[in-house]
Design an enzyme around this catalytic site. Structure first.
Site, PDB file in Angstrom:
ATOM      1  N   LYS A 112       0.834  -1.214   0.000  1.00  0.00           N
ATOM      2  CA  LYS A 112       0.000   0.000   0.000  1.00  0.00           C
ATOM      3  C   LYS A 112       0.861   1.252   0.000  1.00  0.00           C
ATOM      4  CE  LYS A 112      -4.361  -1.819   1.155  1.00  0.00           C
ATOM      5  NZ  LYS A 112      -5.693  -1.655   1.637  1.00  0.00           N
ATOM      6  N   LYS A 197      -4.199  -9.398  -6.485  1.00  0.00           N
ATOM      7  CA  LYS A 197      -5.521  -9.748  -5.966  1.00  0.00           C
ATOM      8  C   LYS A 197      -6.531  -8.640  -6.284  1.00  0.00           C
ATOM      9  CE  LYS A 197      -6.261  -7.612  -1.590  1.00  0.00           C
ATOM     10  NZ  LYS A 197      -7.318  -7.500  -0.648  1.00  0.00           N
ATOM     11  N   LYS A 200     -10.651  -3.358  -3.739  1.00  0.00           N
ATOM     12  CA  LYS A 200     -11.613  -2.255  -3.861  1.00  0.00           C
ATOM     13  C   LYS A 200     -10.951  -0.976  -4.340  1.00  0.00           C
ATOM     14  CE  LYS A 200     -13.857  -3.290   0.404  1.00  0.00           C
ATOM     15  NZ  LYS A 200     -12.695  -3.256   1.283  1.00  0.00           N
TER      16      LYS A 200
HETATM   17  N1  AQP Z   1      -9.377 -10.609  -3.986  1.00  0.00           N
HETATM   18  C1  AQP Z   1      -9.915 -11.211  -2.926  1.00  0.00           C
HETATM   19  N2  AQP Z   1     -10.223 -12.519  -2.965  1.00  0.00           N
HETATM   20  C2  AQP Z   1     -10.769 -13.144  -1.868  1.00  0.00           C
HETATM   21  N3  AQP Z   1     -11.026 -12.493  -0.709  1.00  0.00           N
HETATM   22  C3  AQP Z   1     -10.718 -11.178  -0.632  1.00  0.00           C
HETATM   23  N4  AQP Z   1     -10.846 -10.259   0.344  1.00  0.00           N
HETATM   24  C4  AQP Z   1     -10.382  -9.074  -0.092  1.00  0.00           C
HETATM   25  N5  AQP Z   1      -9.959  -9.173  -1.353  1.00  0.00           N
HETATM   26  C5  AQP Z   1     -10.154 -10.475  -1.724  1.00  0.00           C
HETATM   27  C6  AQP Z   1     -11.404 -10.538   1.652  1.00  0.00           C
HETATM   28  O1  AQP Z   1     -12.447  -9.615   1.870  1.00  0.00           O
HETATM   29  C7  AQP Z   1     -12.493  -9.224   3.241  1.00  0.00           C
HETATM   30  C8  AQP Z   1     -12.571  -7.729   3.340  1.00  0.00           C
HETATM   31  O2  AQP Z   1     -11.369  -7.115   3.295  1.00  0.00           O
HETATM   32  P1  AQP Z   1     -11.183  -5.578   3.686  1.00  0.00           P
HETATM   33  O3  AQP Z   1     -12.340  -4.770   3.283  1.00  0.00           O
HETATM   34  O4  AQP Z   1     -10.783  -5.450   5.087  1.00  0.00           O
HETATM   35  O5  AQP Z   1      -9.966  -5.099   2.868  1.00  0.00           O
HETATM   36  P2  AQP Z   1      -8.978  -5.773   1.964  1.00  0.00           P
HETATM   37  O6  AQP Z   1      -8.657  -7.177   2.292  1.00  0.00           O
HETATM   38  O7  AQP Z   1      -7.806  -4.875   1.915  1.00  0.00           O
HETATM   39  O8  AQP Z   1      -9.857  -5.790   0.665  1.00  0.00           O
HETATM   40  P3  AQP Z   1      -9.752  -4.922  -0.573  1.00  0.00           P
HETATM   41  O9  AQP Z   1     -10.951  -5.231  -1.380  1.00  0.00           O
HETATM   42  O10 AQP Z   1      -8.440  -5.099  -1.235  1.00  0.00           O
HETATM   43  O11 AQP Z   1      -9.902  -3.440  -0.048  1.00  0.00           O
HETATM   44  P4  AQP Z   1      -8.896  -2.212  -0.070  1.00  0.00           P
HETATM   45  O12 AQP Z   1      -8.592  -1.972  -1.529  1.00  0.00           O
HETATM   46  O13 AQP Z   1      -9.699  -1.123   0.537  1.00  0.00           O
HETATM   47  O14 AQP Z   1      -7.688  -2.562   0.719  1.00  0.00           O
HETATM   48  C9  AQP Z   1     -11.278  -9.888   3.897  1.00  0.00           C
HETATM   49  O15 AQP Z   1     -11.707 -11.064   4.544  1.00  0.00           O
HETATM   50  C10 AQP Z   1     -10.392 -10.249   2.742  1.00  0.00           C
HETATM   51  O16 AQP Z   1      -9.594 -11.390   2.993  1.00  0.00           O
END
Ligand code: AQP
Length: 332
Positions: A112, A197, A200
């Site tokens: 990040k 991966k 969001k």
């Molecule tokens: N690509 C993915 N495949 C499977 N599971 C995923 N998770 C996130 N991306 C994937 C799971 O979703 C949950 C929510 O995660 P979060 O909102 O705390 O943030 P994150 O993991 O950092 O997800 P993002 O979508 O990548 O958000 P941003 O971009 O804001 O950082 C977790 O259980 C995660 O494992």
């Protein structure tokens, strides 16, 4: 008593199919086998630049999506993290317990930081401390299992290490939790770049599929998904992009490997993409309909968030009281 589970998501944007397949769908499936607590972690969302006007609305959108995806608010607690102040109180105690080196090794922080241009002067300290707050979120409720996607493995290991370190220093206080991941769909990759991966916060419009995307957009994004130069699906050794499309289909359909192979081996990529799009849209449709209904019932939604926060608060208070006493903090 059933074992407790805890998990959460950040209200940092529209939830995507990775969030759903890796975590949210699993929560809905297993909720009745456990004592479930699900959180919308808005204090994590402020570790990155965000719009303060939009954040409360995003919390309610995520809450509506949780319920639309099948969480039963009569059984599962669904609340917003900042409504229970013990999360940050425990996080501070852990901040004083966790060695700096442990946090420096967190790969998500490094990724990040790079995403934000690599300039440490433009990155909030909260992003560095984020895994400590995540450990506090989980340990606060003495959760036995944490249903998450595969990207959270390192954070889960840190959480376990923090619990064990605290227990060793101050005496048994915290349950040491285990991650619980789905067999298929634990890591959905970006459609524009299947080596990263799905996330969001990715900027590209062809990166992800949101849970709220209409069929036309689902078709368009999947139609542009990166594949490779092979003639059709090489079932034994698919490239990263094709493997990701197959995983998305299998996770949504819950077909067996045998059925997947019989159906997809040798299929041309154009047809594969169309079938994945149809499957995804057919599964998203009921979620989208229920979401729209819930967003029209704000009082109901807010009632769920309020009563859930009240329900979990005593558990949080008890844990923080124990942690404060063990660390020698003053109390009367
Ligand atoms: N690509 C993915 N495949 C499977 N599971 C995923 N998770 C996130 N991306 C994937 C799971 O979703 C949950 C929510 O995660 P979060 O909102 O705390 O943030 P994150 O993991 O950092 O997800 P993002 O979508 O990548 O958000 P941003 O971009 O804001 O950082 C977790 O259980 C995660 O494992």
């Amino acid at each position: 008593m059933k074992p407790r589970i805890f998990s959460g998501m950040q209200p940092t944007g529209e939830l995507h199919i990775g969030n759903y397949l890796g975590a949210l769908r699993n929560w809905a499936k297993i909720q009745y086998d456990y004592d479930p607590i699900f959180c919308i972690v808005d204090q994590h969302a402020i570790t990155a630049p965000h719009d303060p006007q939009l954040l409360p609305e995003r919390c309610e959108q995520v809450a509506a999506l949780y319920l639309a995806a099948g969480l039963d608010p009569d059984h599962s607690a669904v609340f917003v993290q900042s409504q229970v102040s013990e999360h940050v109180e425990l996080a501070w105690i852990f901040t004083c317990t966790v060695p700096f080196g442990w946090l420096s090794r967190m790969t998500q922080f490094k990724a990040k930081t790079l995403q934000a241009g690599g300039n440490q002067d433009s990155i909030g300290t909260g992003l560095f401390l984020y895994p400590v707050l995540m450990a506090a979120d989980i340990l606060l409720y003495q959760a036995r299992f944490v249903p998450v996607g595969d990207d959270q493995s390192q954070h889960m290991e840190l959480t376990r290490n923090i619990a064990q370190r605290f227990n060793n220093h101050y005496g048994d206080t915290f349950v040491v939790p285990e991650a619980k991941m789905p067999v298929v769909g634990a890591r959905i990759m970006g459609l524009d770049d299947p080596t990263k991966k799905m996330s969001k916060s990715a900027a590209s419009p062809t990166h992800s599929i949101s849970l709220l995307d209409p069929p036309g957009r689902v078709r368009k994004v999947l139609g542009r998904a990166v594949t490779d130069s092979q003639a059709g699906v090489n079932w034994e050794a698919p490239g990263n992009g094709v493997a990701n499309l197959l995983t998305i289909f299998q996770a949504f359909s819950e077909w067996t490997d045998e059925r997947m192979e019989a159906h997809f081996a040798g299929m041309r990529y154009g047809d594969l993409k169309k079938q994945v799009a149809e499957m995804v849209s057919s599964k998203l449709e009921p979620i989208q309909l229920r979401y729209a209904e819930l967003m029209d019932c704000r009082d109901y939604l807010r009632g769920v968030l309020r009563s859930s926060a009240e329900r979990v608060k005593p558990v949080a208070e008890e844990t923080v009281r124990a942690a404060k006493q063990r660390t020698g903090l003053y109390f009367l």
